[in-house]
Design a protein around this motif. Structure first.
Motif, PDB file in Angstrom:
ATOM      1  N   UNK A 122       0.826  -1.211   0.000  1.00 51.66           N
ATOM      2  CA  UNK A 122       0.000   0.000   0.000  1.00 51.66           C
ATOM      3  C   UNK A 122       0.857   1.256   0.000  1.00 51.66           C
ATOM      4  N   UNK A 123       1.875   1.282   0.858  1.00 53.06           N
ATOM      5  CA  UNK A 123       2.711   2.484   0.976  1.00 53.06           C
ATOM      6  C   UNK A 123       3.617   2.688  -0.231  1.00 53.06           C
ATOM      7  N   UNK A 124       4.151   1.583  -0.794  1.00 52.03           N
ATOM      8  CA  UNK A 124       4.984   1.706  -1.992  1.00 52.03           C
ATOM      9  C   UNK A 124       4.154   2.205  -3.178  1.00 52.03           C
ATOM     10  N   UNK A 125       2.971   1.635  -3.361  1.00 53.89           N
ATOM     11  CA  UNK A 125       2.098   2.061  -4.457  1.00 53.89           C
ATOM     12  C   UNK A 125       1.629   3.496  -4.254  1.00 53.89           C
ATOM     13  N   UNK A 126       1.400   3.857  -2.997  1.00 57.06           N
ATOM     14  CA  UNK A 126       0.952   5.224  -2.696  1.00 57.06           C
ATOM     15  C   UNK A 126       1.999   6.250  -3.112  1.00 57.06           C
ATOM     16  N   UNK A 179       2.624  14.965   4.780  1.00 60.57           N
ATOM     17  CA  UNK A 179       3.789  14.169   5.159  1.00 60.57           C
ATOM     18  C   UNK A 179       3.415  12.913   5.954  1.00 60.57           C
ATOM     19  N   UNK A 180       2.273  12.979   6.668  1.00 62.09           N
ATOM     20  CA  UNK A 180       1.859  11.839   7.484  1.00 62.09           C
ATOM     21  C   UNK A 180       0.897  10.905   6.756  1.00 62.09           C
ATOM     22  N   UNK A 181       0.780  11.045   5.452  1.00 63.87           N
ATOM     23  CA  UNK A 181      -0.158  10.207   4.708  1.00 63.87           C
ATOM     24  C   UNK A 181       0.145   8.706   4.829  1.00 63.87           C
ATOM     25  N   UNK A 182       1.425   8.264   4.843  1.00 67.02           N
ATOM     26  CA  UNK A 182       1.670   6.816   5.023  1.00 67.02           C
ATOM     27  C   UNK A 182       1.101   6.279   6.330  1.00 67.02           C
ATOM     28  N   UNK A 183       1.246   7.065   7.407  1.00 71.92           N
ATOM     29  CA  UNK A 183       0.715   6.638   8.706  1.00 71.92           C
ATOM     30  C   UNK A 183      -0.807   6.578   8.668  1.00 71.92           C
ATOM     31  N   UNK A 190      -9.042  11.886   2.074  1.00 66.01           N
ATOM     32  CA  UNK A 190      -7.803  12.464   2.582  1.00 66.01           C
ATOM     33  C   UNK A 190      -7.101  13.297   1.502  1.00 66.01           C
ATOM     34  N   UNK A 191      -7.184  12.855   0.245  1.00 70.39           N
ATOM     35  CA  UNK A 191      -6.577  13.611  -0.852  1.00 70.39           C
ATOM     36  C   UNK A 191      -7.287  14.947  -1.039  1.00 70.39           C
TER      37      UNK A 191
END
Length: 450
Positions: A24-28, A39-43, A88-89
């Motif tokens: 999920x985080x790599x694709x994001x 900046x905190x979107x991965x979390x 969120x976007x």
């Protein structure tokens, strides 16, 4: 209730969850600009995925789960997760690239689903080819009643159930049931399946007691006309309904992980924040008053009835009865320092090392001395059920006043009642509530704290 899984089965869900978060985080990062705007979107994305999965049961895939159920749950997971990412976007960038988010979530879910189904089918093949990851079972009931499940076990080895024996209850029902008890213990059978329509209430109760007291998984095959309590849990093997009599929430891997993380963090806070400075002080006080070590180590029974070394600050003079008899009111063995630390439950604090080591949890059924466990197991019905989960430093029963010395059988019966309720209704919020009540009671003082 569920049996313990195979040697490596417990690692499958944590691995799957960790892999999914990486995907999920790599694709994001490569398919969206969320990390550039926030900046905190991965979390946030990781937490959202976890909470959605926890609510929908995305990782609750069992050997009898149908592929259509996995796909259905994945669809729900994808829809809810996509809506969250769109929100969120839009919130942090003021706009939302609909195609970008859809491409990101659909691609992530596709890869995750491929890996999930690959593991699912790999385990099925592994069971057939190598005979691993299986559970041994016996069936109790009349031929007609148990025939569908018998054929299911026989015709579907990929589900990982090995039918060892059938106990036909058409003739000499009482002796058949007694023989099954002996066979189950001798052959170390994992699961028992019974036809409810072929048993009386008394026989159901006897079989339930046997399973509880011997840590065996028990499930019932219901009759179509039988009305079931809402406390029963329905499961389907293909299209055959099966009832799990006791649903222990902490059998679920995700719940175990959440509780374990909480235990580690909480125990580290206590060890570093309190025990780091309190231990040297108590070492001086305890040794000035009486000879002997600072810590008292006692064998107790934990998860799956395994013995472990339980740590406490020594509160008594050295004596030969410490491992046999509980402390009673005005016990002459208790020192002056011991009386103070017992009154305030300070003597229990070293058990946070047990929590850190994984032998105990912060909250759970209180462990008993080995000699007392053996005694209560013979005398108190369902006492052994407590050992399906890790023991705790405090528990629901203790917050209800059933702590300390066991004066009558009523005390231990009520402990078992509250412990079983806790096991079947666990949540992290319930743990926090029990901890807060325990802290409050410690400062307030409790009648049986001696």
């Amino acid at each position: 209730m569920k049996t313990k899984t195979g040697r490596y089965s417990g690692y499958i869900r944590p691995f799957s969850f960790a892999f999914d978060l990486i995907i999920i985080n790599v694709f994001s990062m490569h398919l969206t600009e969320l990390s550039q705007h926030f900046i905190f979107s991965p979390l946030f994305i990781s937490c959202a995925w976890f909470l959605i999965a926890l609510n929908l049961g995305f990782y609750e895939v069992y050997r009898y789960t149908k592929v259509i159920s996995i796909l259905n749950c994945a669809l729900k997971q994808g829809i809810v997760f996509t809506l969250f990412c769109l929100a969120i976007a839009f919130f942090y960038s003021g706009e939302s690239d609909f195609k970008e988010i859809i491409w990101f979530t659909s691609s992530s879910l596709f890869v995750i689903l491929i890996v999930k189904l690959s593991i699912y089918y790999f385990l099925k093949k592994y069971r057939v080819l190598y005979g691993g990851n299986f559970r041994t079972v016996v069936l109790l009931g009349n031929t007609k009643s148990i025939a569908p499940l018998q054929h299911f076990f026989t015709d579907n080895p990929d589900y990982g159930y090995k039918l060892i024996k059938i106990f036909d209850l058409e003739n000499d029902k009482r002796n058949q049931i007694l023989d099954s008890f002996v066979f189950i213990l001798e052959q170390k059978i994992d699961e028992i399946y019974c036809s409810m329509s072929d048993l009386t209430h008394k026989q159901i109760s006897d079989i339930t007691d046997f399973a509880d007291n011997n840590l065996k998984t028990l499930k019932f095959i219901p009759d179509e006309k039988q009305i079931l309590s809402r406390n029963f849990k329905f499961e389907y093997y293909d299209y055959i309904p099966v009832i799990s009599l006791r649903d222990i929430v902490l059998d679920e891997t995700l719940n175990k992980a959440v509780k374990r993380v909480f235990d580690i963090l909480f125990s580290l806070v206590i060890i570093l924040g309190i025990l780091s400075w309190l231990t040297p002080i108590l070492a001086i006080l305890v040794k000035l008053e009486s000879k002997g070590p600072l810590f008292f180590v006692q064998k107790r029974n934990g998860l799956n009835y395994k013995e472990f070394d339980c740590y406490k600050f020594r509160s008594m003079v050295l004596n030969d009865e410490a491992h046999l008899n509980q402390v009673c009111k005005n016990d002459a063995r208790v020192t002056k320092v011991g009386k103070f630390i017992r009154k305030n439950s300070i003597d229990e604090l070293p058990q946070f090392f047990n929590v850190l080591l994984g032998d105990m949890s912060v909250v759970g059924p209180r462990p008993h001395m080995v000699s007392h466990t053996e005694m209560y197991a013979l005398r108190i019905d369902k006492f052994m059920v407590r050992h399906f989960v890790k023991p705790g430093i405090t528990g629901l029963a203790q917050t209800k006043g059933f702590r300390g010395e066991v004066e009558t059988d009523t005390d231990i019966i009520n402990r078992v009642k509250y412990d079983i309720f806790y096991m079947e209704n666990w949540s992290i919020l319930l743990d926090i509530k029990i901890i807060l009540i325990t802290i409050f009671n410690t400062f307030k003082g409790e009648e049986k704290a001696y």
